[in-house]
Design a protein around this motif. Structure first.
Motif, PDB file in Angstrom:
ATOM      1  N   UNK A  56      94.624  37.299  17.484  1.00  0.00           N
ATOM      2  CA  UNK A  56      95.355  36.088  17.812  1.00  0.00           C
ATOM      3  C   UNK A  56      94.479  34.837  17.850  1.00  0.00           C
ATOM      4  N   UNK A  57      93.165  34.996  17.742  1.00  0.00           N
ATOM      5  CA  UNK A  57      92.290  33.815  17.721  1.00  0.00           C
ATOM      6  C   UNK A  57      92.446  33.101  16.379  1.00  0.00           C
ATOM      7  N   UNK A  58      92.228  31.793  16.379  1.00  0.00           N
ATOM      8  CA  UNK A  58      92.149  31.067  15.105  1.00  0.00           C
ATOM      9  C   UNK A  58      90.840  31.457  14.412  1.00  0.00           C
ATOM     10  N   UNK A  59      90.646  30.984  13.201  1.00  0.00           N
ATOM     11  CA  UNK A  59      89.473  31.363  12.401  1.00  0.00           C
ATOM     12  C   UNK A  59      88.214  30.629  12.856  1.00  0.00           C
ATOM     13  N   UNK A  60      87.069  31.181  12.491  1.00  0.00           N
ATOM     14  CA  UNK A  60      85.821  30.420  12.628  1.00  0.00           C
ATOM     15  C   UNK A  60      85.785  29.400  11.487  1.00  0.00           C
TER      16      UNK A  60
END
Ligand code: ADE
Length: 271
Positions: free
Chosen positions: A164-168
């Motif tokens: 669920x985290x956004x991308x680096x």
């Protein structure tokens, strides 16, 4: 030729379809577990629609927790002929701005931990997926987006991440190099499963942000929520125009019978 019945999977921000006449809410059981919630059925512009909110009432299900198999199976059991996904996305291109819509035509799958096939019980099927969306529905959806008064990009490659985290930032820049135009967390395995369920699939992305490749800071969830509210009204208007614009009768699609040539296991070996 037959009647259309459009299944809609509403993503972040789109929890109800708006203009649904003779609406009824039904609970549908699936052999693949719990769908995200009840299905709202009714008519828009005289056409049958069945709607499910992908993340459930109150947005309780993260992209990794959505039971994509149960949602697609439940809509299929309702009798839908075609599937329309409406999803929040980030943009990987300067020219694709927040508030605009993209009718996606290609998908790069970077998801990791999701059930991606209905065929896991002794029956082997290899459905073709070179073009994961239906060109006929995509054309009609693009027109409906235009009528809803939003700038629409016809075609675009969607990078599906697990979240669920956004991308680096390095990932975001790499996806641009790969040819990605937009990014989201839900198109896969939904598009794969739609194909296995013999349902033509169209994916309308509602752009909420520029991901992190463009500006120094992070993706801002508060800003995303703000754009999302405006996008949802346009999405409901798009659904109304889409219903009104469909031809009276539905001509068969090659996807309706795709399993005829995809199942490898001979019938007498099926469990
Ligand atoms: N959904 C909306 N914006 C997104 C982004 N930047 N990355 C992944 N999914 C998104």
């Amino acid at each position: 030729m037959a009647e259309w019945h459009i299944g809609v999977i509403g993503g972040s921000g789109l929890y109800e379809p708006g203009d649904l006449q003779d609406a009824q809410e039904i609970q549908v059981n699936s052999a693949f577990g719990e769908p995200s919630g009840p299905i709202a059925t009714g008519r828009i512009g005289g056409v049958k629609f069945s709607f499910i909110a992908r993340h459930g009432a109150g947005h309780r299900l993260s992209p990794s927790d959505v039971n994509y198999r149960a949602n697609v199976d439940a809509l299929k059991r309702c009798g839908v002929t075609d599937l329309m996904a409406v999803s929040a996305i980030g943009s990987l291109r300067e020219d694709i701005a927040p508030g605009e819509f993209v009718v996606v035509d290609q998908i790069i799958d970077r998801t990791l931990v999701r059930e991606r096939s209905f065929f896991d019980k002794g029956i082997v099927a290899h459905v073709p997926l070179a073009d994961p969306v239906c060109p006929r529905l995509s054309k009609m959806a693009g027109k409906a987006c235009g009528k809803a008064g939003t700038r629409v990009h016809q075609g675009g490659t969607y990078v599906a991440i697990e979240g669920p985290q956004f991308s680096t930032r390095a990932e975001s820049l790499m996806y641009r190099e790969w040819g990605g135009d937009v990014i989201g967390m839900t198109a896969m395995p939904e598009a794969r499963l739609a194909r296995e369920a013999e349902l033509p699939y169209v994916l309308i992305g509602m752009v909420t942000d520029y991901d992190c490749w463009r500006d120094k800071g992070d993706v801002d969830v508060a800003a995303i929520l703000k754009v999302m509210a405006g996008n949802a009204d346009k999405a409901r208007s798009m659904l109304t125009h889409f219903g009104a614009g469909l031809p009276k009768q539905r001509k068969a699609s090659p996807i309706d019978t795709i399993l005829d040539t995809a199942i490898i296991t001979p019938k007498d070996n099926w469990d």
